[in-house]
Structure formats: C-alpha cells, structure tokens
Design a protein around this motif. Structure first.
Motif, PDB file in Angstrom:
ATOM      1  N   VAL A  46       0.831  -1.217   0.000  1.00 37.67           N
ATOM      2  CA  VAL A  46       0.000   0.000   0.000  1.00 37.67           C
ATOM      3  C   VAL A  46       0.859   1.259   0.000  1.00 37.67           C
ATOM      4  N   THR A  47       1.918   1.260   0.799  1.00 38.86           N
ATOM      5  CA  THR A  47       2.744   2.459   0.971  1.00 38.86           C
ATOM      6  C   THR A  47       3.964   2.481   0.068  1.00 38.86           C
ATOM      7  N   ASP A  48       4.185   1.391  -0.685  1.00 39.30           N
ATOM      8  CA  ASP A  48       5.348   1.266  -1.551  1.00 39.30           C
ATOM      9  C   ASP A  48       6.636   1.445  -0.756  1.00 39.30           C
ATOM     10  N   THR A  49       6.664   0.793   0.414  1.00 41.49           N
ATOM     11  CA  THR A  49       7.839   0.831   1.276  1.00 41.49           C
ATOM     12  C   THR A  49       8.140  -0.594   1.735  1.00 41.49           C
ATOM     13  N   ALA A  50       9.054  -0.716   2.668  1.00 42.45           N
ATOM     14  CA  ALA A  50       9.343  -2.023   3.256  1.00 42.45           C
ATOM     15  C   ALA A  50       8.115  -2.515   4.022  1.00 42.45           C
ATOM     16  N   PRO A  51       7.959  -3.830   4.193  1.00 47.66           N
ATOM     17  CA  PRO A  51       6.810  -4.377   4.920  1.00 47.66           C
ATOM     18  C   PRO A  51       6.959  -4.173   6.422  1.00 47.66           C
ATOM     19  N   VAL A  52       6.946  -2.915   6.829  1.00 50.58           N
ATOM     20  CA  VAL A  52       7.182  -2.542   8.216  1.00 50.58           C
ATOM     21  C   VAL A  52       6.033  -1.667   8.694  1.00 50.58           C
ATOM     22  N   PRO A  80       5.202   0.026  12.183  1.00 49.24           N
ATOM     23  CA  PRO A  80       5.586   0.264  13.579  1.00 49.24           C
ATOM     24  C   PRO A  80       4.362   0.539  14.452  1.00 49.24           C
ATOM     25  N   GLN A  81       3.685  -0.520  14.810  1.00 50.82           N
ATOM     26  CA  GLN A  81       2.389  -0.390  15.481  1.00 50.82           C
ATOM     27  C   GLN A  81       2.450   0.102  16.909  1.00 50.82           C
ATOM     28  N   ALA A  82       3.465  -0.320  17.647  1.00 56.92           N
ATOM     29  CA  ALA A  82       3.505   0.008  19.076  1.00 56.92           C
ATOM     30  C   ALA A  82       4.927   0.277  19.516  1.00 56.92           C
ATOM     31  N   SER A 111       5.399 -11.832  15.558  1.00 51.94           N
ATOM     32  CA  SER A 111       5.112 -10.549  16.210  1.00 51.94           C
ATOM     33  C   SER A 111       6.092  -9.450  15.829  1.00 51.94           C
ATOM     34  N   ASN A 112       7.137  -9.783  15.071  1.00 50.82           N
ATOM     35  CA  ASN A 112       8.106  -8.774  14.616  1.00 50.82           C
ATOM     36  C   ASN A 112       8.600  -7.907  15.763  1.00 50.82           C
ATOM     37  N   LEU A 113       9.006  -8.560  16.852  1.00 51.16           N
ATOM     38  CA  LEU A 113       9.423  -7.840  18.048  1.00 51.16           C
ATOM     39  C   LEU A 113      10.805  -7.231  17.847  1.00 51.16           C
ATOM     40  N   VAL A 114      10.912  -5.964  18.164  1.00 52.13           N
ATOM     41  CA  VAL A 114      12.160  -5.212  18.029  1.00 52.13           C
ATOM     42  C   VAL A 114      12.273  -4.273  19.224  1.00 52.13           C
ATOM     43  N   ALA A 115      13.379  -3.578  19.303  1.00 51.98           N
ATOM     44  CA  ALA A 115      13.534  -2.472  20.267  1.00 51.98           C
ATOM     45  C   ALA A 115      14.430  -1.459  19.586  1.00 51.98           C
ATOM     46  N   ILE A 116      13.824  -0.698  18.681  1.00 50.39           N
ATOM     47  CA  ILE A 116      14.537   0.253  17.828  1.00 50.39           C
ATOM     48  C   ILE A 116      14.260   1.667  18.314  1.00 50.39           C
ATOM     49  N   ALA A 117      15.280   2.474  18.433  1.00 45.49           N
ATOM     50  CA  ALA A 117      15.096   3.873  18.834  1.00 45.49           C
ATOM     51  C   ALA A 117      14.059   4.531  17.928  1.00 45.49           C
ATOM     52  N   ALA A 118      13.099   5.206  18.541  1.00 49.27           N
ATOM     53  CA  ALA A 118      12.022   5.817  17.760  1.00 49.27           C
ATOM     54  C   ALA A 118      12.561   6.822  16.749  1.00 49.27           C
ATOM     55  N   SER A 119      13.610   7.530  17.115  1.00 50.13           N
ATOM     56  CA  SER A 119      14.177   8.514  16.187  1.00 50.13           C
ATOM     57  C   SER A 119      14.738   7.832  14.939  1.00 50.13           C
ATOM     58  N   ASP A 120      15.246   6.601  15.092  1.00 49.50           N
ATOM     59  CA  ASP A 120      15.766   5.865  13.938  1.00 49.50           C
ATOM     60  C   ASP A 120      14.642   5.316  13.061  1.00 49.50           C
ATOM     61  N   ALA A 121      13.459   5.164  13.635  1.00 49.47           N
ATOM     62  CA  ALA A 121      12.318   4.614  12.898  1.00 49.47           C
ATOM     63  C   ALA A 121      11.312   5.701  12.517  1.00 49.47           C
ATOM     64  N   ARG A 122      11.742   6.954  12.560  1.00 54.15           N
ATOM     65  CA  ARG A 122      10.803   8.057  12.329  1.00 54.15           C
ATOM     66  C   ARG A 122      10.124   7.969  10.966  1.00 54.15           C
ATOM     67  N   GLY A 123      10.872   7.565   9.929  1.00 57.20           N
ATOM     68  CA  GLY A 123      10.288   7.480   8.589  1.00 57.20           C
ATOM     69  C   GLY A 123       9.078   6.575   8.525  1.00 57.20           C
ATOM     70  N   PRO A 124       9.215   5.286   8.879  1.00 63.02           N
ATOM     71  CA  PRO A 124       8.052   4.402   8.831  1.00 63.02           C
ATOM     72  C   PRO A 124       6.966   4.779   9.834  1.00 63.02           C
ATOM     73  N   ILE A 125       7.344   5.382  10.961  1.00 62.88           N
ATOM     74  CA  ILE A 125       6.326   5.834  11.924  1.00 62.88           C
ATOM     75  C   ILE A 125       5.468   6.920  11.281  1.00 62.88           C
ATOM     76  N   GLU A 126       6.122   7.879  10.640  1.00 65.21           N
ATOM     77  CA  GLU A 126       5.370   8.977  10.027  1.00 65.21           C
ATOM     78  C   GLU A 126       4.525   8.500   8.852  1.00 65.21           C
ATOM     79  N   LEU A 176       2.942   5.684   8.767  1.00 64.89           N
ATOM     80  CA  LEU A 176       1.740   5.157   9.400  1.00 64.89           C
ATOM     81  C   LEU A 176       0.861   6.281   9.934  1.00 64.89           C
ATOM     82  N   LEU A 177       1.462   7.255  10.609  1.00 61.85           N
ATOM     83  CA  LEU A 177       0.683   8.350  11.198  1.00 61.85           C
ATOM     84  C   LEU A 177      -0.015   9.183  10.120  1.00 61.85           C
ATOM     85  N   LYS A 178       0.665   9.428   9.007  1.00 61.97           N
ATOM     86  CA  LYS A 178       0.065  10.209   7.929  1.00 61.97           C
ATOM     87  C   LYS A 178      -1.126   9.480   7.324  1.00 61.97           C
ATOM     88  N   ALA A 179      -0.995   8.171   7.169  1.00 66.22           N
ATOM     89  CA  ALA A 179      -2.108   7.396   6.616  1.00 66.22           C
ATOM     90  C   ALA A 179      -3.313   7.448   7.542  1.00 66.22           C
TER      91      ALA A 179
END
Length: 340
Positions: free
Chosen positions: A231-237, A239-241, A300-315, A317-320
């Motif tokens: 849908v987003t033409d990005t990686a299958p990521v 960042p739900q929570a 469950s795709n469990l990770v612990a990634i700094a939110a600042s490093d994941a800002r792109g995929p977070i945004e 999701l938020l924009k959608a």
C-alpha cells in the motif's frame, strides 16, 4: 508471516528498519557497561513499573524484568498489564505510569495534546494478520464477496485494512463487520459465528491453538505487514507500538532511561532467538498460555529500535491514519519533539 530467518533479518537491515549486527552488538556492549554509569543518579530510582497491554511487545518487557536485564535501571523493576486504553491514559494523566508500551498513534495523540510524553522506541514492526477457516484465501482480492470482522473500530487495524482494500480497488466488495476487541473476535471465530477476522498477535496464535484443540481449523492467510508495504510502496514494516516515557521521568532519570532502552534491546534479541524460553518467562506476567506466546513470537516482529531511527516508517503510518482520522494523532501530525 513465516518465521524470521537470517535472510529476512539481512533484508530488513538493508532497508534500514531493523537493528544491524553492529547496532545489536553496540546495544549489548552498552548494557554491559551500564554498571559504571553515575551511581548517584541510578540510586535515585528505587522502583520502576513498566506497563503494557497483554500483547506481543509486552513479552519483551516481561522477559527483560524476569531475566534481570534491567538491574541497572532501578533497585526494583516490575511489569504490569494495562487492560484498556482508558486505564492506560488515566495512569499517564495521573503520573502513576512513567513508562508504557502503547500504539504509536496513541503516543502521537497524547504528545500532540500536551501530555508530556515521548516515544522512546518501537517495540514491534507489525503484528496484524487475517485469519480464516478458508485456506484458499491468499490475497486481498480473494476476500471479494466475503465478510471480515475487524476489532477496535476506527482504530489502526481497521484503517490499515481499509487502506489495503482501497489500494486493491476492493472497497465496497468486502463487508466489514466490527468487534470490540480481539478476544471478542476470537470467540466469534471459535463459535462459528464468523469465518474470517483481522487479528493482532497473540490473538492470532490463540485462535489457531484453541481451534486445533477443539477439532477446528483456522489458518493465517494474509500478512498485513506485507500488505502495508504494498500500500505504501515501502518495506513491509508497520511500527504499530512502542515504549513511551513521560517527560518527567526523562528529566529526573536520564541515565536510567538509557539503561532501560539498552536492556530492552538486549531482551528483544534474546526473545527472538529463543521463543520457548521467552514464553516461559513472560506467560505468568501476561496471564497467557506459554504455548500461545511461543507460537506468536515469530510472527510478532518484536524489536527495540530507537524511535528517532524509525521516524520514517512511523510517520508513514501516522500520515495514513491522519488522512481519514486526524483526531487519532491529536488533530495534526506531531513534530520531531515526539521522538526521544
């Protein structure tokens, strides 16, 4: 989603959304060095309670606490489950909760509304799947003319599903019914009242497990993370929570915040490496059967990634979400101050 393999991790690393070998080693090294942090600051925090929903990302928190990986955060660290979003919001507003896993949309909403909250890390890159009695379903197009039950009305799962339907020009061709919670949807599946549902982990694994013990067959048929990538033409990521920390906690205990994130990074690696051990450690805390948790971890795709490093995929999701429901992110897109 298939069980994570070494190849999958390499592909995710290449996309920039999963911790690389260097990052993981650095995180573990940082956690091992934590005893040498400022002892005065560490001693100032006697007791910390980590909160989270009875869902995948909380496995990492419960495991970290149970295995003693957070000894340098506070003299005593506990994990407790919050059952409803209202309970979580009340705890944050009252100051009782200082650190909690929550949907990234909720973190954005509360931050934008001035609650004094920062998103510290992403704890899952998506855990939504479509489950059905019909194992011939393999794609969104196969849902034409069918009914799909979706939990959490007008929340992230439904909005993601709506986006997938629109992308495949299936809007109006699939009847969408709503359930209040994943548990309600699972009960409807097991009772034979519905055939297909969109569910998060560990509800997916619980439904499949309980169906099998009752002589029924349920199948994980569509990985919504892959659909989101389409849908987003990005990686299958997706960042739900993530883990959110109050500004007061960050101001009062900056060293402990660093130690907490390092400990959770180490826990995420160990959880994914040994789901059976992780499930055994977290089952009691989450009040869920260990076979269900063990089965859910690879999906469950469990990770612990700094939110600042994941800002792109977070945004992304938020924009959608904000396009159709801006109130879910607080009426406007959050700025960089959301990210720790």
């Amino acid at each position: 989603m298939k069980q994570v393999s070494k190849t999958d991790i390499t592909e995710a690393d290449a996309a920039g959304y999963a911790p690389t070998r260097r990052t993981l080693c650095a995180g573990i090294a940082a956690s091992l060095a934590l005893p040498f942090l400022n002892t005065r600051a560490r001693a100032a925090l006697d007791h910390l309670v980590l909160y989270g929903p009875p869902a995948g990302p909380s496995i990492t928190l419960a495991y970290a606490v149970g295995k003693g990986l957070l000894r340098d955060v506070a003299d005593k660290v506990e994990f407790r489950v919050w059952r409803t979003p209202d309970e979580m919001r009340a705890g944050l507003s009252s100051g009782m909760m200082q650190a909690s896993v929550m949907p990234t949309t909720t973190a954005a909403n509360l931050h934008t509304r001035g609650l004094g909250l920062k998103l510290a890390s992403v704890m899952t890159n998506g855990l939504l799947y479509i489950v059905s009695r019909n194992d011939r379903i393999a794609a969104i197009a196969d849902l034409e003319g069918q009914t799909v039950t979706v939990p959490f009305p007008n929340d992230t799962p439904e909005l993601v599903f709506d986006a997938a339907l629109a992308h495949h020009r299936m809007t109006g061709k699939v009847k969408v019914e709503r359930a209040g919670t994943p548990i309600e949807a699972v009960q409807m599946l097991l009772a034979g009242r519905i055939d297909t549902a969109l569910l998060p982990e560990p509800a997916v694994s619980a439904a499949i497990f309980k169906a099998s013990t009752g002589g029924q067959a349920l199948h994980r048929v569509i990985d919504m993370q892959k659909e989101w990538g389409t849908v987003t033409d990005t990686a299958p990521v997706m960042p739900q929570a993530g883990l959110a920390l109050t500004q007061s906690f960050l101001d009062d205990h900056p060293e402990q915040a660093t130690a907490l994130l390092a400990g959770l990074a180490r826990a995420a690696v160990e959880v994914n490496a040994d789901p059976a051990a992780a499930a055994g450690q977290a089952a009691s805390a989450l009040e869920l059967p260990w076979p269900v948790l063990e089965a859910s971890i690879p999906y469950s795709n469990l990770v612990a990634i700094a939110a600042s490093d994941a800002r792109g995929p977070i945004e992304t999701l938020l924009k959608a979400v904000a396009q159709s429901h801006p109130e879910m992110v607080g009426g406007r897109m959050p700025d960089a101050s959301l990210y720790l």
